[in-house]
Scaffold this motif. Structure first.
Motif, PDB file in Angstrom:
ATOM      1  N   LEU A 178      -6.770   2.675   9.417  1.00  0.00           N
ATOM      2  CA  LEU A 178      -5.446   2.240   9.839  1.00  0.00           C
ATOM      3  C   LEU A 178      -5.645   1.302  11.023  1.00  0.00           C
ATOM      4  CD1 LEU A 178      -3.337   5.526   9.713  1.00  0.00           C
ATOM      5  CD2 LEU A 178      -3.034   3.503   8.290  1.00  0.00           C
ATOM      6  N   PRO A 179      -5.049   0.121  10.974  1.00  0.00           N
ATOM      7  CA  PRO A 179      -5.238  -0.814  12.085  1.00  0.00           C
ATOM      8  C   PRO A 179      -4.570  -0.313  13.362  1.00  0.00           C
ATOM      9  CG  PRO A 179      -3.715  -1.702  10.462  1.00  0.00           C
ATOM     10  CD  PRO A 179      -4.270  -0.430   9.901  1.00  0.00           C
ATOM     11  N   ASN A 180      -5.112  -0.741  14.493  1.00  0.00           N
ATOM     12  CA  ASN A 180      -4.553  -0.327  15.784  1.00  0.00           C
ATOM     13  C   ASN A 180      -3.094  -0.712  15.933  1.00  0.00           C
ATOM     14  OD1 ASN A 180      -7.013   0.677  16.502  1.00  0.00           O
ATOM     15  ND2 ASN A 180      -7.674  -1.184  17.549  1.00  0.00           N
ATOM     16  N   SER A 181      -2.715  -1.786  15.270  1.00  0.00           N
ATOM     17  CA  SER A 181      -1.334  -2.257  15.402  1.00  0.00           C
ATOM     18  C   SER A 181      -0.345  -1.240  14.866  1.00  0.00           C
ATOM     19  CB  SER A 181      -1.161  -3.569  14.641  1.00  0.00           C
ATOM     20  OG  SER A 181      -1.542  -3.411  13.286  1.00  0.00           O
ATOM     21  N   LYS A 182      -0.837  -0.263  14.110  1.00  0.00           N
ATOM     22  CA  LYS A 182       0.050   0.751  13.562  1.00  0.00           C
ATOM     23  C   LYS A 182       0.034   2.024  14.396  1.00  0.00           C
ATOM     24  CE  LYS A 182       1.989   0.433  10.430  1.00  0.00           C
ATOM     25  NZ  LYS A 182       2.979   0.361   9.389  1.00  0.00           N
ATOM     26  N   ALA A 183      -0.545   1.943  15.592  1.00  0.00           N
ATOM     27  CA  ALA A 183      -0.757   3.134  16.412  1.00  0.00           C
ATOM     28  C   ALA A 183       0.529   3.914  16.661  1.00  0.00           C
ATOM     29  CB  ALA A 183      -1.409   2.748  17.729  1.00  0.00           C
ATOM     30  N   GLY A 184       1.505   3.281  17.263  1.00  0.00           N
ATOM     31  CA  GLY A 184       2.726   4.004  17.586  1.00  0.00           C
ATOM     32  C   GLY A 184       3.926   3.336  16.977  1.00  0.00           C
ATOM     33  N   PRO A 185       4.997   4.123  16.787  1.00  0.00           N
ATOM     34  CA  PRO A 185       6.213   3.516  16.245  1.00  0.00           C
ATOM     35  C   PRO A 185       6.859   2.590  17.261  1.00  0.00           C
ATOM     36  CG  PRO A 185       6.611   5.789  16.888  1.00  0.00           C
ATOM     37  CD  PRO A 185       5.142   5.532  17.108  1.00  0.00           C
ATOM     38  N   ASP A 186       7.468   1.547  16.772  1.00  0.00           N
ATOM     39  CA  ASP A 186       8.155   0.618  17.668  1.00  0.00           C
ATOM     40  C   ASP A 186       9.320   1.318  18.357  1.00  0.00           C
ATOM     41  OD1 ASP A 186       7.810  -2.470  15.759  1.00  0.00           O
ATOM     42  OD2 ASP A 186       6.365  -1.094  16.629  1.00  0.00           O
ATOM     43  N   GLU A 187       9.589   0.902  19.559  1.00  0.00           N
ATOM     44  CA  GLU A 187      10.721   1.463  20.273  1.00  0.00           C
ATOM     45  C   GLU A 187      12.024   1.121  19.573  1.00  0.00           C
ATOM     46  OE1 GLU A 187      11.268   0.929  24.426  1.00  0.00           O
ATOM     47  OE2 GLU A 187       9.121   0.630  24.723  1.00  0.00           O
ATOM     48  N   PRO A 188      12.874   2.104  19.440  1.00  0.00           N
ATOM     49  CA  PRO A 188      14.157   1.797  18.814  1.00  0.00           C
ATOM     50  C   PRO A 188      15.008   0.917  19.733  1.00  0.00           C
ATOM     51  CG  PRO A 188      14.140   4.027  19.649  1.00  0.00           C
ATOM     52  CD  PRO A 188      12.744   3.497  19.834  1.00  0.00           C
ATOM     53  N   MET A 189      15.727   0.020  19.158  1.00  0.00           N
ATOM     54  CA  MET A 189      16.639  -0.818  19.918  1.00  0.00           C
ATOM     55  C   MET A 189      17.755  -1.252  18.987  1.00  0.00           C
ATOM     56  SD  MET A 189      16.046  -4.304  21.979  1.00  0.00           S
ATOM     57  CE  MET A 189      17.193  -5.159  20.929  1.00  0.00           C
ATOM     58  N   ARG A 190      18.939  -1.225  19.474  1.00  0.00           N
ATOM     59  CA  ARG A 190      20.059  -1.505  18.590  1.00  0.00           C
ATOM     60  C   ARG A 190      20.287  -3.008  18.484  1.00  0.00           C
ATOM     61  NH1 ARG A 190      21.657   2.849  16.883  1.00  0.00           N
ATOM     62  NH2 ARG A 190      23.290   1.899  15.646  1.00  0.00           N
ATOM     63  N   SER A 191      19.404  -3.659  17.754  1.00  0.00           N
ATOM     64  CA  SER A 191      19.563  -5.077  17.513  1.00  0.00           C
ATOM     65  C   SER A 191      19.721  -5.307  16.025  1.00  0.00           C
ATOM     66  CB  SER A 191      18.334  -5.835  18.016  1.00  0.00           C
ATOM     67  OG  SER A 191      18.414  -7.181  17.613  1.00  0.00           O
TER      68      SER A 191
END
Length: 305
Positions: A178-191
């Motif tokens: 799994l690539p490092n870019s998939k480490a953590g979920p993106d922060e939620p933001m209401r956009s």
DNA sequence: GTTGAGCGTT
């Protein structure tokens, strides 16, 4: 074959709705999804075999089973066993169900021989299961392989298998991770707007619009010029945008990454340390520096967030 | 024209 209307229904016994084809006689999945949100394909009962048959679907384009669509009633396919209508749930959970519970993700392939091509990767990993994306990362100037790449499988089980072992590819042992870019979920933001990374130059605004329509109503597509390998897509519904954040989606064979349109730091090309360094060296009186800052503001305009 | 742990896009 020319433009026509094909009859589509949610159930064989339900009253069909007529849906327009394109000029070449194909039907866009997005056209179907516009009337049947969440649709992922079409099927029909073969007059010959009396069995249900799937309609060929390639890159979001549905192809007529024979020379034309005929008078058959085509039945809408929904993902997995979910046959509920989209309006019975909120958009975000609908997209999640549509995308399945076990999402596959891109895997990084480390240790590739310099000579290994994308076709080699496809041939090798194709023995594990269906492959939907391969990439060999190359130096843009020389075209030389950097010795790593990416692969994406259709089935999650295939992905698990591929990660569980080493791979002998063209005479070298390689690893899938799994690539490092998939480490953590993106922060939620209401956009309502998402950032689409890793775009290729041949992707047009129309194509991006067509592609993202399958998830929900698209209100804007913005591709910075000159080419910068990313785009912004705005949805009518912020929940649709949020549900896609963190996903890797495959457009025209390329894996793009969806993330929030307003990351915490826009510091890839213009790190703040870079500016601090410049300011400390030329304290506040450089016209070219001001111009550069202006450009950076333009490239990350607040109006596009 | 080299190389051999890493990490794709802002």
């Amino acid at each position: 074959m020319t433009e026509c209307y094909i009859r589509v229904a949610e159930d064989e016994n339900e009253e069909p709705m007529e849906i327009p084809s394109e000029e070449d006689g194909t039907v866009l999945l997005s056209t179907v999804a516009a009337q049947f949100p969440g649709a992922c394909g079409l099927r029909y009962r073969s007059p010959v075999s009396q069995c249900m048959r799937g309609v060929r679907l390639v890159e979001g384009i549905l192809h007529a089973p024979e020379s034309d669509w005929g008078n058959l009633v085509y039945v809408v396919n929904y993902p997995k066993d979910n046959k509920r209508k989209m309006d019975e749930m909120d958009a975000a959970s609908a997209v999640k169900i549509k995308r399945g519970v076990q999402k596959t993700s891109d895997l990084i392939v480390l240790g590739l021989p310099w000579k290994t091509t994308e076709q080699d990767l496809k041939d090798y990993f194709g023995t594990f299961g269906e492959v939907i994306m391969v990439q060999v990362k190359r130096d843009t100037k020389t075209g030389n392989s950097k010795g790593f790449g990416f692969v994406r499988f259709t089935e999650y089980e295939t992905q698990v298998k591929a990660m569980s072992q080493r791979h002998m590819i063209d005479g070298r042992w390689c690893d899938c991770k799994l690539p490092n870019s998939k480490a953590g979920p993106d922060e939620p933001m209401r956009s309502r707007k998402v950032f689409v990374g890793r775009c290729t130059e041949d992707m047009t605004t129309d194509e991006l619009r067509q592609f993202f329509m399958q998830y929900g109503e698209v209100t804007d597509v913005f591709i910075p010029k000159p080419f910068r390998a990313f785009a912004f897509v705005t949805f009518a519904d912020d929940q649709v945008a949020q549900s896609l954040c963190g996903e890797d989606l495959i457009i025209k064979g390329t894996s793009v990454h969806i993330s929030n349109a307003e990351p915490k730091h826009n510091n890839f090309f213009f790190p703040s340390t870079f500016f601090m360094h410049l300011f400390s060296n030329f304290p506040g009186r450089s016209p070219s520096l001001a111009a550069m800052f202006e450009r950076s503001q333009y490239q990350f305009p607040s109006s596009h967030v």
